[in-house]
Enzyme design. Structure first.
Site, PDB file in Angstrom:
ATOM      1  N   HIS A  74     -42.257 147.810  35.367  1.00 21.48           N
ATOM      2  CA  HIS A  74     -43.637 148.172  35.001  1.00 21.48           C
ATOM      3  C   HIS A  74     -44.638 147.105  35.430  1.00 21.48           C
ATOM      4  CE1 HIS A  74     -43.095 151.935  32.551  1.00 21.48           C
ATOM      5  NE2 HIS A  74     -41.858 151.593  32.881  1.00 21.48           N
ATOM      6  N   ASP A  75     -44.198 145.858  35.549  1.00 18.54           N
ATOM      7  CA  ASP A  75     -45.094 144.833  36.090  1.00 18.54           C
ATOM      8  C   ASP A  75     -45.168 144.958  37.614  1.00 18.54           C
ATOM      9  OD1 ASP A  75     -46.809 142.625  35.983  1.00 18.54           O
ATOM     10  OD2 ASP A  75     -45.174 141.239  36.432  1.00 18.54           O
ATOM     11  N   ASP A 205     -36.969 155.155  23.546  1.00 22.65           N
ATOM     12  CA  ASP A 205     -37.413 154.809  22.197  1.00 22.65           C
ATOM     13  C   ASP A 205     -38.596 155.654  21.768  1.00 22.65           C
ATOM     14  OD1 ASP A 205     -35.542 152.797  22.208  1.00 22.65           O
ATOM     15  OD2 ASP A 205     -36.949 151.253  22.853  1.00 22.65           O
TER      16      ASP A 205
HETATM   17  C1  HEM Z   1     -39.395 157.325  38.554  1.00 18.09           C
HETATM   18  C2  HEM Z   1     -39.333 156.137  38.014  1.00 18.09           C
HETATM   19  C3  HEM Z   1     -39.122 155.913  36.554  1.00 18.09           C
HETATM   20  C4  HEM Z   1     -39.525 156.656  35.488  1.00 18.09           C
HETATM   21  C5  HEM Z   1     -40.325 157.937  35.488  1.00 18.09           C
HETATM   22  C6  HEM Z   1     -39.036 155.986  34.294  1.00 18.09           C
HETATM   23  C7  HEM Z   1     -39.266 156.411  33.004  1.00 18.09           C
HETATM   24  C8  HEM Z   1     -38.704 155.846  31.879  1.00 18.09           C
HETATM   25  C9  HEM Z   1     -38.915 156.333  30.541  1.00 18.09           C
HETATM   26  C10 HEM Z   1     -39.829 157.488  30.134  1.00 18.09           C
HETATM   27  C11 HEM Z   1     -38.184 155.559  29.712  1.00 18.09           C
HETATM   28  C12 HEM Z   1     -38.067 155.697  28.191  1.00 18.09           C
HETATM   29  C13 HEM Z   1     -39.179 154.910  27.533  1.00 18.09           C
HETATM   30  C14 HEM Z   1     -39.140 155.044  26.041  1.00 18.09           C
HETATM   31  O1  HEM Z   1     -38.981 156.146  25.516  1.00 18.09           O
HETATM   32  O2  HEM Z   1     -39.273 154.004  25.367  1.00 18.09           O
HETATM   33  C15 HEM Z   1     -37.503 154.587  30.521  1.00 18.09           C
HETATM   34  C16 HEM Z   1     -36.657 153.625  30.045  1.00 18.09           C
HETATM   35  C17 HEM Z   1     -36.153 152.616  30.823  1.00 18.09           C
HETATM   36  N1  HEM Z   1     -36.390 152.409  32.158  1.00 18.09           N
HETATM   37 FE1  HEM Z   1     -37.289 153.668  33.422  1.00 18.09          FE
HETATM   38  N2  HEM Z   1     -38.346 154.879  34.667  1.00 18.09           N
HETATM   39  C18 HEM Z   1     -38.383 154.772  36.032  1.00 18.09           C
HETATM   40  C19 HEM Z   1     -37.859 153.750  36.795  1.00 18.09           C
HETATM   41  C20 HEM Z   1     -37.284 152.609  36.286  1.00 18.09           C
HETATM   42  C21 HEM Z   1     -36.963 151.431  37.040  1.00 18.09           C
HETATM   43  C22 HEM Z   1     -37.191 151.273  38.543  1.00 18.09           C
HETATM   44  C23 HEM Z   1     -36.442 150.533  36.170  1.00 18.09           C
HETATM   45  C24 HEM Z   1     -35.958 149.120  36.401  1.00 18.09           C
HETATM   46  C25 HEM Z   1     -35.779 148.538  37.547  1.00 18.09           C
HETATM   47  C26 HEM Z   1     -36.387 151.175  34.874  1.00 18.09           C
HETATM   48  C27 HEM Z   1     -35.812 150.641  33.751  1.00 18.09           C
HETATM   49  C28 HEM Z   1     -35.761 151.258  32.518  1.00 18.09           C
HETATM   50  C29 HEM Z   1     -35.039 150.714  31.389  1.00 18.09           C
HETATM   51  C30 HEM Z   1     -34.130 149.505  31.415  1.00 18.09           C
HETATM   52  C31 HEM Z   1     -35.306 151.553  30.306  1.00 18.09           C
HETATM   53  C32 HEM Z   1     -34.830 151.401  28.873  1.00 18.09           C
HETATM   54  C33 HEM Z   1     -35.794 150.532  28.102  1.00 18.09           C
HETATM   55  C34 HEM Z   1     -35.395 150.315  26.671  1.00 18.09           C
HETATM   56  O3  HEM Z   1     -34.330 150.743  26.238  1.00 18.09           O
HETATM   57  O4  HEM Z   1     -36.172 149.657  25.948  1.00 18.09           O
HETATM   58  N3  HEM Z   1     -36.931 152.425  34.989  1.00 18.09           N
HETATM   59  N4  HEM Z   1     -37.840 154.789  31.837  1.00 18.09           N
END
Ligand code: HEM
Length: 366
Positions: A74-75, A205
């Site tokens: 996100h950063d 979350d």
């Molecule tokens: C199309 C691209 C992406 C979309 C639409 C997306 C969307 C999301 C969403 C909606 C969540 C859940 C947030 C929540 O409910 O708290 C999430 C969690 C997460 N995303 Fe993505 N994400 C994307 C790409 C990435 C990338 C590139 C990374 C890291 C390099 C990443 C790492 C994570 C991680 C580690 C979590 C879990 C965070 C937690 O458990 O606190 N995501 N993502």
């Protein structure tokens, strides 16, 4: 013995090179009297790494480690050739009041709350941009199977908040996701690797009402290829009440699937890349590692940074087995999407179906 002028000049020419190489590999004892470093400028980072591993992540691939990895994305993705933004510069921390208003950063406030005490403690040692990327690199080596990625230090403080609209959202189309990543140099294969790989150690979350830590696959504490199987199982887009746009009901009890992950697994431009990582542990480790490194350098000039990769602890090797189908499911439950190759044949887990437990939250035991 008399050296010929040619031989003498050759020896003289080689000697400085040999000394430089010796200097480059010689380890110096750091002021802490414990660690050694090839580049003494990296010594100050060892205590930061230790603090993050022991006290922030508690040496686990849990909620805090997942959050730190999400923050890397996100950063970093906050940069565009047309709209500006500084990329991996720590703007999401320093300009959080502005960036958290972006709906795509839903949930980042909790992650910042968890990480901020550590950031402020170490801000005299490294910049916010370096902190976000260092925390991400250290988070990965808490997760068995995840790659150890290089870390470069020296990012300047951010000058402004990232413009809105640069962070992909879970209800975006594949075309829009590929377009956004493509603007900053990612191929469709790299997008699949970085999104699928990261969501192997992740959960939601905020998108399932009143529920936190809902995993995206059966093994959220291990960086493995199970995500590429679980997301390829048949599912139904959540359209009823009680869920949010971008959420998919899945065949794996206790998990949730993002619509964007579901589409990446099924779209004609990405489905074969998605499938290629199912049961391909070494492939995803390599591709994901390269893609996260690329993220960590967005907006930065690598040659102007200092390579402090030596402060990142060793990776934890993957010791699990092949990806499997949940109990009771067969290969018929895989929604084959890649038209040019069959999905790898998987065995089914024995026993009755059980629900995947939620990921314990960072503030659960506080
Ligand atoms: C199309 C691209 C992406 C979309 C639409 C997306 C969307 C999301 C969403 C909606 C969540 C859940 C947030 C929540 O409910 O708290 C999430 C969690 C997460 N995303 Fe993505 N994400 C994307 C790409 C990435 C990338 C590139 C990374 C890291 C390099 C990443 C790492 C994570 C991680 C580690 C979590 C879990 C965070 C937690 O458990 O606190 N995501 N993502």
């Amino acid at each position: 013995m008399v050296f010929s002028p040619t031989l003498t000049s050759l020896v003289l020419a080689l000697f400085p090179l040999a000394s430089v190489n010796a200097l480059r590999t010689k380890r110096t004892l750091c002021p802490d009297g414990v660690n050694t470093a090839v580049n003494p400028a990296c010594c100050a980072l060892f205590p930061v790494v230790q603090d993050l591993a022991d006290n922030l992540f508690e040496n686990e691939c849990g909620d805090s480690a997942h959050g730190a990895l999400r923050l890397v994305f996100h950063d970093a993705i906050g940069i565009s050739p047309t709209l500006g933004g500084g990329g991996a510069d720590g703007s999401i921390v320093i300009f959080n009041q502005t960036e958290l208003e972006n709906p795509a950063n839903l949930g980042i406030d909790d992650i910042l709350s968890t990480l901020s005490p550590f950031l402020f403690k170490h801000l005299d040692t490294l910049s916010a941009g370096d902190f976000v990327q260092l925390a991400g690199a250290v988070s990965l080596v808490q997760c068995p199977g995840a790659p150890r990625i290089p870390f470069f230090s020296g990012r300047a403080p951010p000058v402004a908040a990232a413009p809105t609209g640069l962070v992909p959202q879970p209800f975006d189309s594949v075309a829009s996701i590929l377009q956004r990543f493509g603007e900053v140099g990612f191929s469709p294969e790299e997008v699949v690797a970085v999104v699928g790989g990261s969501h192997s150690v992740a959960g939601a979350d905020d998108i399932v009402p009143n529920m936190q830590g809902i995993p995206f696959d059966q093994t959220p504490s291990v960086f493995d290829t199970q995500i590429f199987v679980d997301v390829q199982l048949r599912g139904t887009l959540f359209t009823g009440e009680g869920g949010q746009q971008g959420e998919v009901e899945t065949a794996v009890a206790g998990t949730v699937r993002l619509q964007s992950d579901s589409l990446l697994a099924r779209d004609s431009s990405t489905s074969c890349a998605w499938q290629s990582f199912a049961n391909n542990q070494s492939g995803i480790e390599t591709a994901f590692g390269q893609a996260v490194l690329k993220l960590s350098l967005l907006g930065q000039v690598q040659s102007q940074l200092t390579d402090c990769s030596e402060v990142i602890p060793a990776a934890i090797a993957f010791t699990g087995g092949p990806a499997t189908l949940p109990p009771g499911l067969t290969m018929n439950d895989i929604e084959q999407a890649c038209p040019t190759a069959p999905f790898p044949t998987l065995s089914t887990q024995p026993g009755p179906a059980t629900s995947v437990p939620p990921i314990p939250q960072a503030d659960d035991d506080s």
